[in-house]
Design an enzyme around this catalytic site. Structure first.
Site: not given
Length: 559
Positions: A214, A283
């Protein structure tokens, strides 16, 4: 080596080390997949019970959104214990059962690691905020106020407002790029970096096959705390952040994507390399996403692959898709992309690109296009059912992002509603009690049991196409080269070793005849589930149709 590590090595030997290159990853949002214990929230045991369904799609791996212990202010992206499962999802034993069952079915397991920040309830932060002299005092990003008491600089939170929160105990501000309950770790501190690698190793030892990272470009911040400059007006709102959020007004050159991040990615990759056939996908949300993707995936000592938000936009035109893919190809060099048209943070693609009355044919052609691009692919749960965005009333909203920006933005709840398993069952077979988010009535005709029984359904189209894709390595491993095609259509060549495939897609709601300059020697391919007609000098495609053929001649020209 413990038993779980040995099992990981054994499982790794079942597939090539680079299974991820062109691999297909199915994203599971745990709280919305299946509730096994009648509390209205999906859990790990529920996922395990449905892994046969996931395997039947023909994907290579599952990506589990966060299931770690958390106060759930951002639904698991605020971790309070990196090494434990939150009780709403089950136990560590449940996780071990999930990994074991996935491996039995030939599925890899990727977990979502949120490393840039923790919950403010994490013991590390509780210690850090106690005073300025304790052992963890510098584990988070702390800064003094300006002389007038205002925050240290102009950095903004993605959730709105300043990225700095005053703490009365330390009489300092702490940085939070997201919610104020999500303080940012200080990756400039070597103790933090060592500890984070230990947290990752804990899960690798339990048998996971990789990490979805993330906000991977948020780990480091500018030590000088320099202000971000304003973004030119003509570039505001072009990324994933809309103009209703002031975050779109800045060039984020000091609060993320810092050069020090590369050295940490090197250390992280060294750890992953000790576990055969594991992988990372990062990401990346950045003002220059393709440049950062290229930087983060170069060589063999950084991320294996990365994805951006470029196809999570509202633009659905063939011209835009070609522009994005070619722009990335021009920048990424030896790096490797991972494409996605949906996830747990954006409006579902059937609504975003298809509107309120999205035909099933649109879902099929988007699936085929996505799975034909060069790179790996992430499929978000429910895409294989052609689910549309749910309209959640304000009083039932759970997402803090939606609550903060209502009504201009309704947040992310609309793409997070529970999976509809059985059209006529209570709560669509997701749970025996009221789910944490409502299941919209319009999802019931798209339930798994309905589509499972329909050979022409979107679900079965996914299964058929994924099985066919495995037979054509050019689609998973090959290069990509676009060919000029009429408006609303895309055409490109995928080539790997001696295999060259022509892929043509009609993204329009009307039939399209695509002229083909001769000689263009083709051998049309079958078994992918799409129908078209090859005539002398042209290809006739129905609305939302696709055409695949083996190229037998060297000349590539579509009119």
């Amino acid at each position: 080596m413990n038993d779980r590590a040995a099992a990981t090595l054994e499982h790794a030997s079942l597939k090539p080390a680079e299974w991820w290159r062109g691999g297909v990853i199915y994203q599971i949002y745990p709280r919305s997949f299946l509730d096994s214990n009648a509390d209205g929230t999906g859990d790990l045991a529920g996922i395990t019970s449905k892994l046969e369904y996931v395997a039947s799609l023909g994907v290579d791996a599952v990506w589990l959104s966060p299931f770690f212990r958390s106060p759930m202010k951002d639904f698991g992206y605020d971790v309070s214990d990196y090494r434990d499962v939150d009780p709403i999802f089950g136990t560590l034993a449940d996780f071990d059962d999930l990994v074991s069952r996935a491996h039995e079915l030939g599925l890899k397991v990727l977990i979502d690691k949120v490393l840039s920040h923790t919950s403010d309830e994490h013991p590390w932060f509780r210690a850090s905020r106690a005073d300025r002299d304790n052992a963890k005092a510098h584990w988070y990003v702390w800064a003094d106020a300006k002389a007038d008491g205002s925050p240290p600089n102009n950095w903004l939170s993605i959730f709105g407002g300043s990225a700095w929160q005053w703490d009365s105990r330390r009489r300092q501000y702490y940085l939070h790029n997201f919610l104020r309950s999500q303080p940012d770790l200080n990756f400039h501190n070597p103790d933090v970096r060592r500890q984070i690698l230990e947290e990752v190793q804990f899960w690798l030892d339990r048998g996971v096959d990789g990490l979805r990272l993330d906000t991977v470009n948020f780990y480091f911040h500018d030590l000088l705390l320099r202000d971000n400059p304003p973004k030119p007006i003509q570039k505001q709102g072009l990324d994933a952040v809309p103009l209703s959020n002031p975050y779109a007004f800045q060039q984020h050159i000091h609060d993320k994507s810092q050069p020090e991040n590369i050295a940490f990615l090197n250390e992280l990759r060294k750890l992953l390399d000790r576990y055969p056939a594991t992988t990372t996908v990062g990401e990346i949300a950045d003002d220059d996403p393709f440049g950062t993707m290229a930087e983060y995936t170069q060589g063999t000592d950084r991320l294996h692959k990365a994805y951006t938000f470029s196809l999570l936009s509202n633009d659905f035109s063939a011209a835009y898709i070609r522009e994005i893919v070619e722009a990335l190809e021009a920048r990424i060099g030896g790096g490797w992309p991972c494409w996605s048209i949906g996830n747990h943070d954006v409006t579902r693609v059937m609504t975003r690109w298809g509107g309120t009355d999205s035909p099933a044919a649109l879902a099929k052609v988007l699936m085929a296009l996505l799975l034909s691009l060069r790179g790996s692919v992430c499929i978000y749960q429910g895409e294989e059912l052609a689910l549309t965005e749910a309209d959640i009333p304000f009083e039932l909203l759970q997402d803090p992002y939606g609550i903060n920006f209502w009504p201009e933005l309704k947040g992310r709840d609309g793409c997070r509603t529970p999976m509809p398993w059985k059209a006529r069952a209570e709560h669509a077979g997701f749970s025996s009690v009221r789910p944490w988010l409502p299941i919209p009535a319009e999802h019931l005709p798209n339930a798994v049991d309905v589509q499972d029984a329909d050979p022409g359904s979107v679900l079965n189209a996914y299964r058929k196409f994924l099985a066919w894709r495995r037979e054509h390595r050019a689609l998973s491993k090959g290069t990509i080269r676009f060919i000029d095609a009429p408006e609303h259509s895309l055409a490109f060549i995928r080539e790997h070793e001696q295999q060259r495939l022509l892929c043509v897609f009609n993204l329009a709601s009307q039939a399209l005849s695509i002229p083909l300059d001769e000689p263009f020697e083709l051998e049309p391919l079958k078994g992918h589930g799409f129908t078209s007609e090859r005539r002398p000098g042209r290809i006739d495609l129905p609305a939302y149709g696709a055409f695949f053929a083996r190229v037998l001649a060297n000349r590539e020209s579509v009119g």
